[in-house]
Design a protein around this motif. Sequence first.
Motif, PDB file in Angstrom:
ATOM      1  N   HIS A   3       0.826  -1.208   0.000  1.00 20.79           N
ATOM      2  CA  HIS A   3       0.000   0.000   0.000  1.00 20.79           C
ATOM      3  C   HIS A   3       0.866   1.266   0.000  1.00 20.79           C
ATOM      4  O   HIS A   3       0.629   2.193  -0.782  1.00 20.79           O
ATOM      5  N   LYS A   4       1.892   1.293   0.857  1.00 22.60           N
ATOM      6  CA  LYS A   4       2.798   2.452   0.920  1.00 22.60           C
ATOM      7  C   LYS A   4       3.476   2.684  -0.423  1.00 22.60           C
ATOM      8  O   LYS A   4       3.607   3.822  -0.870  1.00 22.60           O
ATOM      9  N   ARG A   5       3.895   1.581  -1.052  1.00 24.64           N
ATOM     10  CA  ARG A   5       4.574   1.707  -2.346  1.00 24.64           C
ATOM     11  C   ARG A   5       3.631   2.309  -3.386  1.00 24.64           C
ATOM     12  O   ARG A   5       4.021   3.192  -4.154  1.00 24.64           O
ATOM     13  N   LEU A   6       2.385   1.851  -3.397  1.00 24.27           N
ATOM     14  CA  LEU A   6       1.402   2.379  -4.346  1.00 24.27           C
ATOM     15  C   LEU A   6       1.163   3.869  -4.124  1.00 24.27           C
ATOM     16  O   LEU A   6       1.095   4.650  -5.080  1.00 24.27           O
ATOM     17  N   VAL A   7       1.063   4.264  -2.854  1.00 20.69           N
ATOM     18  CA  VAL A   7       0.869   5.678  -2.520  1.00 20.69           C
ATOM     19  C   VAL A   7       2.057   6.506  -3.013  1.00 20.69           C
ATOM     20  O   VAL A   7       1.872   7.561  -3.633  1.00 20.69           O
ATOM     21  N   LEU A   8       3.269   5.987  -2.772  1.00 15.69           N
ATOM     22  CA  LEU A   8       4.477   6.700  -3.211  1.00 15.69           C
ATOM     23  C   LEU A   8       4.542   6.808  -4.731  1.00 15.69           C
ATOM     24  O   LEU A   8       4.875   7.876  -5.272  1.00 15.69           O
ATOM     25  N   GLU A   9       4.215   5.723  -5.416  1.00 21.09           N
ATOM     26  CA  GLU A   9       4.227   5.749  -6.890  1.00 21.09           C
ATOM     27  C   GLU A   9       3.206   6.757  -7.410  1.00 21.09           C
ATOM     28  O   GLU A   9       3.470   7.482  -8.374  1.00 21.09           O
ATOM     29  N   HIS A  10       2.065   6.799  -6.761  1.00 25.54           N
ATOM     30  CA  HIS A  10       1.014   7.735  -7.160  1.00 25.54           C
ATOM     31  C   HIS A  10       1.493   9.185  -6.993  1.00 25.54           C
ATOM     32  O   HIS A  10       1.323  10.013  -7.894  1.00 25.54           O
ATOM     33  N   LYS A  11       2.120   9.468  -5.844  1.00 29.86           N
ATOM     34  CA  LYS A  11       2.650  10.816  -5.587  1.00 29.86           C
ATOM     35  C   LYS A  11       3.694  11.187  -6.632  1.00 29.86           C
ATOM     36  O   LYS A  11       3.716  12.315  -7.132  1.00 29.86           O
ATOM     37  N   GLN A  12       4.551  10.231  -6.957  1.00 30.31           N
ATOM     38  CA  GLN A  12       5.611  10.469  -7.935  1.00 30.31           C
ATOM     39  C   GLN A  12       4.992  10.797  -9.308  1.00 30.31           C
ATOM     40  O   GLN A  12       5.429  11.741  -9.985  1.00 30.31           O
ATOM     41  N   LEU A  13       3.980  10.049  -9.706  1.00 31.56           N
ATOM     42  CA  LEU A  13       3.313  10.318 -10.973  1.00 31.56           C
ATOM     43  C   LEU A  13       2.663  11.707 -10.988  1.00 31.56           C
ATOM     44  O   LEU A  13       2.730  12.410 -11.990  1.00 31.56           O
ATOM     45  N   GLU A  14       2.041  12.067  -9.864  1.00 27.46           N
ATOM     46  CA  GLU A  14       1.432  13.398  -9.737  1.00 27.46           C
ATOM     47  C   GLU A  14       2.480  14.502  -9.931  1.00 27.46           C
ATOM     48  O   GLU A  14       2.262  15.451 -10.653  1.00 27.46           O
ATOM     49  N   GLN A  15       3.629  14.319  -9.283  1.00 28.12           N
ATOM     50  CA  GLN A  15       4.718  15.308  -9.375  1.00 28.12           C
ATOM     51  C   GLN A  15       5.210  15.424 -10.818  1.00 28.12           C
ATOM     52  O   GLN A  15       5.431  16.513 -11.323  1.00 28.12           O
ATOM     53  N   GLU A  16       5.376  14.262 -11.471  1.00 31.35           N
ATOM     54  CA  GLU A  16       5.868  14.278 -12.848  1.00 31.35           C
ATOM     55  C   GLU A  16       4.876  14.973 -13.780  1.00 31.35           C
ATOM     56  O   GLU A  16       5.282  15.643 -14.738  1.00 31.35           O
TER      57      GLU A  16
END
Length: 90
Positions: free
Chosen positions: A74-87
């Motif tokens: 779950h944490k990894r998915l949240v982090l990946e989502h944040k990273q995509l948002e930033q990009e």
Amino acid sequence: MELEQQGQLEQLQQERLVQHMLEHMEPLGQQEPLEHMEQQQVHMQQQELHMLEHMELVHRRQELVQHMLEQLVHKRLVLEHKQLEQERHM
């Protein structure tokens, strides 16, 4: 922390089981065959109970590990989502 406590509990149970077996081995030779058989049966039932308790403990530990894994995923998915948002905002 919880895993370590469970490990100690498991070790305690195993030590108890060994102690239990040793206690039963000594007096058996001096008894009547029928009494001996009854005691063996009781002893086997107790061993079965110990095994079931041990299996329950192992099962609970597996559930705990599974839960921890799910949290990590779950944490990894949240982090990946944040990273995509930033990009996307760059």
